[in-house]
Enzyme design. Structure first.
Site, PDB file in Angstrom:
ATOM      1  N   ARG A  72       0.835  -1.210   0.000  1.00 20.97           N
ATOM      2  CA  ARG A  72       0.000   0.000   0.000  1.00 20.97           C
ATOM      3  C   ARG A  72       0.871   1.262   0.000  1.00 20.97           C
ATOM      4  NH1 ARG A  72      -5.148   0.462   0.567  1.00 20.97           N
ATOM      5  NH2 ARG A  72      -5.421  -1.629   1.417  1.00 20.97           N
TER       6      ARG A  72
ATOM      7  N   ASN B  17     -11.521  14.755  -0.427  1.00 19.60           N
ATOM      8  CA  ASN B  17     -12.276  13.570  -0.841  1.00 19.60           C
ATOM      9  C   ASN B  17     -13.750  13.935  -0.917  1.00 19.60           C
ATOM     10  OD1 ASN B  17     -12.811  10.762  -1.379  1.00 19.60           O
ATOM     11  ND2 ASN B  17     -13.549  10.569   0.727  1.00 19.60           N
TER      12      ASN B  17
ATOM     13  N   HIS C 186     -17.598  12.268  -0.546  1.00 21.99           N
ATOM     14  CA  HIS C 186     -18.258  11.093   0.017  1.00 21.99           C
ATOM     15  C   HIS C 186     -19.775  11.251  -0.109  1.00 21.99           C
ATOM     16  CE1 HIS C 186     -18.660   7.577   2.552  1.00 21.99           C
ATOM     17  NE2 HIS C 186     -19.625   8.216   3.185  1.00 21.99           N
TER      18      HIS C 186
HETATM   19  C1  GRF Z   1     -19.030   9.193  -5.880  1.00 20.87           C
HETATM   20  O1  GRF Z   1     -20.321   8.846  -5.481  1.00 20.87           O
HETATM   21  C2  GRF Z   1     -18.200   9.603  -4.700  1.00 20.87           C
HETATM   22  O2  GRF Z   1     -18.947  10.121  -3.650  1.00 20.87           O
HETATM   23  C3  GRF Z   1     -17.559   8.321  -4.269  1.00 20.87           C
HETATM   24  O3  GRF Z   1     -17.314   7.640  -5.474  1.00 20.87           O
HETATM   25  C4  GRF Z   1     -18.262   8.025  -6.454  1.00 20.87           C
HETATM   26  C5  GRF Z   1     -17.507   8.384  -7.718  1.00 20.87           C
HETATM   27  O4  GRF Z   1     -18.352   8.578  -8.821  1.00 20.87           O
HETATM   28  N1  GRF Z   1     -16.379   8.608  -3.475  1.00 20.87           N
HETATM   29  P1  GRF Z   1     -17.737   9.124 -10.198  1.00 20.87           P
HETATM   30  O5  GRF Z   1     -16.664   8.141 -10.635  1.00 20.87           O
HETATM   31  O6  GRF Z   1     -17.183  10.487  -9.951  1.00 20.87           O
HETATM   32  O7  GRF Z   1     -18.878   9.146 -11.165  1.00 20.87           O
END
Ligand code: GRF
Length: 313
Positions: free
Chosen positions: A182, A224, A226
């Site tokens: 990792r 990030n 979420h």
């Molecule tokens: C999103 O729903 C984000 O919240 C999560 O992964 C998904 C990515 O979607 N972390 P995309 O690849 O940007 O369409």
């Protein structure tokens, strides 16, 4: 702004616009400075980024905004008030307008922050970031220098290539024999980001847990997204967790946050809410949250890239 809005107002009413909320496109900051144009002249001659003004009853404000905010950047800009005799019909606090204009001017003068976007899949959030950083009106203060995916052949890579943004596939599968797979993978990602001069890293659907070393390296510059209103439903399947909660919440949404060493625990930069409807499935709610994400991520990036948001601890 000063002459068009009064066309829809009776003489005895005025609008008070909140200049702190205006999203002034950078070009107006440049124009004002270059042409030595006063606030009043600027406001009289240009719309300063306001495309369409709707006057609605207070009781309808939220409903109208719900339909316009995410897709069209609609926002509440001010209030309609009764107009004392001899007062202007459009009232804008001069200090607030100047401060907003100066903020925009600083964005124009500073070099754009270089962003690296890490993905593993579809990249619809990446696309939202591409659109925002390419927009001449949004003023993100950022440009995407490289897109890195841990998976080959994903749609996100095609989106980046179509926008002429350098891409790189670094497969985690190539690191399985390392002593610490990792950390070694993460070091390779950092090396690639550094090679492109990256200053801000956006995780846009990057389906990997990051090593402590990577998080420390990019502390304060690592965002990030979420799909839940953190601190609710961290970790995997944020949308399913919301759908399966009993009793169900009435709202869900998304969170853009700084990454720390926990799982979805870092300081929050932007949250956007969406309703959860009675008939929602995981799919329909996920689609609605995605729309909120495409609004929230560019706004969070702009806050960080322009210095309006920073990690507090
Ligand atoms: C999103 O729903 C984000 O919240 C999560 O992964 C998904 C990515 O979607 N972390 P995309 O690849 O940007 O369409």
């Amino acid at each position: 702004m000063l002459e068009n809005i009064p066309r829809v107002l009776p003489d005895n009413l005025s609008v008070h616009l909140d200049a702190t909320k205006m999203n002034i496109p950078p070009v107006f900051g440049w124009l004002a400075a270059t042409g030595n144009i006063s606030n009043t002249e600027l406001q009289r001659t240009y719309n300063c980024g306001i495309g369409l003004v709707l006057v609605v009853e207070p009781k309808n404000t939220e409903r109208v905004l719900d339909g316009l905010r995410l897709a069209h950047n609609g926002q509440l800009l001010g209030t309609v008030q009764s107009r004392p005799a001899n007062q202007p019909q459009v009232v804008i606090n001069d200090e607030h307008f100047t401060a907003n204009l100066q903020r925009v001017q600083r964005v124009v003068q500073q070099p754009k922050k270089k962003v690296g976007v890490l993905i593993s899949g579809t990249g619809s959030n990446l696309q939202a970031l591409i659109n925002a950083t390419r927009s001449s009106t949004f003023g993100s203060g950022a440009e995407i220098a490289v897109v890195i995916s841990n998976k080959a052949d994903v749609l996100g890579l095609k989106r980046a290539a179509a926008a002429n943004i350098p891409t790189k596939v670094i497969s985690h599968l190539n690191f399985t024999k390392a002593v610490d797979p990792r950390a070694t993978f993460d070091e390779a990602v950092t090396a690639e980001l550094e090679a492109h001069g990256v200053e801000i890293v956006c995780l846009a659907g990057f389906m990997r847990i990051l090593s402590p070393g990577f998080v420390r390296r990019w502390k304060g510059s690592l965002l990030n997204i979420h799909p839940s209103l953190l601190p609710k439903y961290p970790g995997l399947n944020g949308v399913r967790q919301a759908i399966e909660a009993n009793p169900r919440d009435s709202v869900s949404g998304c969170t853009v946050h700084f990454v720390d060493e926990g799982i979805d625990t870092g300081d929050i930069v932007v949250q956007e809410t969406v309703p959860i409807l009675v008939n929602d499935t995981e799919d329909t709610l996920a689609q609605r949250i995605h729309q909120a994400e495409h609004y929230a991520f560019p706004h969070a990036l702009r806050l960080l890239a322009t210095g309006a948001a920073s990690l507090k601890r």
